[in-house]
Design a protein around this motif. Structure first.
Motif, PDB file in Angstrom:
ATOM      1  N   GLY A  82       5.396  53.884  12.051  1.00  0.00           N
ATOM      2  CA  GLY A  82       5.460  52.822  11.051  1.00  0.00           C
ATOM      3  C   GLY A  82       6.870  52.303  10.861  1.00  0.00           C
ATOM      4  O   GLY A  82       7.090  51.091  10.739  1.00  0.00           O
ATOM      5  N   GLN A  83       7.849  53.200  10.857  1.00  0.00           N
ATOM      6  CA  GLN A  83       9.247  52.785  10.737  1.00  0.00           C
ATOM      7  C   GLN A  83       9.666  51.947  11.947  1.00  0.00           C
ATOM      8  O   GLN A  83      10.368  50.947  11.810  1.00  0.00           O
ATOM      9  N   GLU A  84       9.222  52.358  13.127  1.00  0.00           N
ATOM     10  CA  GLU A  84       9.534  51.600  14.340  1.00  0.00           C
ATOM     11  C   GLU A  84       8.914  50.207  14.288  1.00  0.00           C
ATOM     12  O   GLU A  84       9.529  49.233  14.734  1.00  0.00           O
ATOM     13  N   LEU A  85       7.711  50.106  13.736  1.00  0.00           N
ATOM     14  CA  LEU A  85       7.065  48.802  13.592  1.00  0.00           C
ATOM     15  C   LEU A  85       7.875  47.908  12.665  1.00  0.00           C
ATOM     16  O   LEU A  85       8.122  46.740  12.986  1.00  0.00           O
ATOM     17  N   VAL A  86       8.296  48.427  11.527  1.00  0.00           N
ATOM     18  CA  VAL A  86       9.101  47.637  10.588  1.00  0.00           C
ATOM     19  C   VAL A  86      10.395  47.177  11.266  1.00  0.00           C
ATOM     20  O   VAL A  86      10.799  46.024  11.121  1.00  0.00           O
ATOM     21  N   GLU A  87      11.031  48.060  12.015  1.00  0.00           N
ATOM     22  CA  GLU A  87      12.247  47.689  12.751  1.00  0.00           C
ATOM     23  C   GLU A  87      11.955  46.604  13.789  1.00  0.00           C
ATOM     24  O   GLU A  87      12.737  45.672  13.966  1.00  0.00           O
ATOM     25  N   ALA A  88      10.822  46.719  14.468  1.00  0.00           N
ATOM     26  CA  ALA A  88      10.450  45.727  15.482  1.00  0.00           C
ATOM     27  C   ALA A  88      10.203  44.360  14.857  1.00  0.00           C
ATOM     28  O   ALA A  88      10.416  43.323  15.489  1.00  0.00           O
ATOM     29  N   LEU A  89       9.770  44.338  13.598  1.00  0.00           N
ATOM     30  CA  LEU A  89       9.486  43.079  12.899  1.00  0.00           C
ATOM     31  C   LEU A  89      10.747  42.457  12.289  1.00  0.00           C
ATOM     32  O   LEU A  89      10.704  41.316  11.819  1.00  0.00           O
ATOM     33  N   SER A  90      11.849  43.166  12.321  1.00  0.00           N
ATOM     34  CA  SER A  90      13.090  42.679  11.717  1.00  0.00           C
ATOM     35  C   SER A  90      13.536  41.317  12.263  1.00  0.00           C
ATOM     36  O   SER A  90      13.924  40.444  11.485  1.00  0.00           O
ATOM     37  N   PRO A  91      13.488  41.082  13.573  1.00  0.00           N
ATOM     38  CA  PRO A  91      13.858  39.749  14.064  1.00  0.00           C
ATOM     39  C   PRO A  91      12.947  38.642  13.521  1.00  0.00           C
ATOM     40  O   PRO A  91      13.405  37.529  13.268  1.00  0.00           O
ATOM     41  N   LEU A  92      11.678  38.941  13.323  1.00  0.00           N
ATOM     42  CA  LEU A  92      10.757  37.965  12.745  1.00  0.00           C
ATOM     43  C   LEU A  92      11.154  37.654  11.307  1.00  0.00           C
ATOM     44  O   LEU A  92      11.103  36.504  10.870  1.00  0.00           O
ATOM     45  N   ASP A  93      11.578  38.658  10.574  1.00  0.00           N
ATOM     46  CA  ASP A  93      12.053  38.461   9.204  1.00  0.00           C
ATOM     47  C   ASP A  93      13.276  37.547   9.195  1.00  0.00           C
ATOM     48  O   ASP A  93      13.345  36.604   8.398  1.00  0.00           O
ATOM     49  N   ALA A  94      14.231  37.801  10.083  1.00  0.00           N
ATOM     50  CA  ALA A  94      15.432  36.966  10.149  1.00  0.00           C
ATOM     51  C   ALA A  94      15.070  35.522  10.503  1.00  0.00           C
ATOM     52  O   ALA A  94      15.578  34.573   9.901  1.00  0.00           O
ATOM     53  N   TRP A  95      14.189  35.359  11.469  1.00  0.00           N
ATOM     54  CA  TRP A  95      13.754  34.014  11.854  1.00  0.00           C
ATOM     55  C   TRP A  95      13.070  33.314  10.690  1.00  0.00           C
ATOM     56  O   TRP A  95      13.313  32.136  10.426  1.00  0.00           O
ATOM     57  N   SER A  96      12.202  34.025   9.977  1.00  0.00           N
ATOM     58  CA  SER A  96      11.454  33.391   8.888  1.00  0.00           C
ATOM     59  C   SER A  96      12.382  32.949   7.756  1.00  0.00           C
ATOM     60  O   SER A  96      12.125  31.943   7.100  1.00  0.00           O
ATOM     61  N   ARG A  97      13.463  33.668   7.539  1.00  0.00           N
ATOM     62  CA  ARG A  97      14.437  33.261   6.519  1.00  0.00           C
ATOM     63  C   ARG A  97      15.142  31.967   6.932  1.00  0.00           C
ATOM     64  O   ARG A  97      15.355  31.072   6.114  1.00  0.00           O
ATOM     65  N   ARG A  98      15.486  31.867   8.215  1.00  0.00           N
ATOM     66  CA  ARG A  98      16.088  30.618   8.722  1.00  0.00           C
ATOM     67  C   ARG A  98      15.085  29.473   8.634  1.00  0.00           C
ATOM     68  O   ARG A  98      15.428  28.361   8.234  1.00  0.00           O
ATOM     69  N   TRP A  99      13.868  29.730   9.004  1.00  0.00           N
ATOM     70  CA  TRP A  99      12.805  28.726   8.954  1.00  0.00           C
ATOM     71  C   TRP A  99      12.594  28.238   7.530  1.00  0.00           C
ATOM     72  O   TRP A  99      12.439  27.039   7.295  1.00  0.00           O
ATOM     73  N   ALA A 100      12.584  29.151   6.578  1.00  0.00           N
ATOM     74  CA  ALA A 100      12.399  28.774   5.172  1.00  0.00           C
ATOM     75  C   ALA A 100      13.512  27.839   4.716  1.00  0.00           C
ATOM     76  O   ALA A 100      13.261  26.874   3.984  1.00  0.00           O
TER      77      ALA A 100
END
Length: 96
Positions: free
Chosen positions: A67-85
């Motif tokens: 689960g921790q690895e999944l959250v880490e893997a999603l980190s780039p998506l989080d960064a992208w979504s902040r830029r997109w917002a």
């Protein structure tokens, strides 16, 4: 596809995010995820536990290593979504 199906279910990502911040028991997790019914939370916790992403310990639900690895893997998506917002709300003209 199975992972995307699981992650696309309502509240799944929020639960993972909340537990990445700190472990929580059922009531605390329900409080953090305002408006989530207890039946949906129970279902999602069962699904995530069955998928080996969460574990229930004496002090509440925790992310597993997977689960921790999944959250880490999603980190780039989080960064992208902040830029997109920022772009979609007009906060950053340089990104358009």
């Amino acid at each position: 596809m199975a992972a995307l199906d699981l992650l696309g279910r309502r509240w799944t990502m929020r639960i993972l995010w909340e537990l990445s911040q700190a472990p929580a028991g059922f009531r605390e997790l329900q409080r953090r995820c305002e408006r989530m019914s207890s039946s949906v939370l129970t279902t999602r916790l069962d699904e995530l536990t069955g998928a080996c992403l969460l574990t229930l310990q004496a002090d509440g639900y925790h992310l597993t290593q997977l689960g921790q690895e999944l959250v880490e893997a999603l980190s780039p998506l989080d960064a992208w979504s902040r830029r997109w917002a920022k772009v979609t709300t007009g906060e950053s003209e340089g990104l358009k």
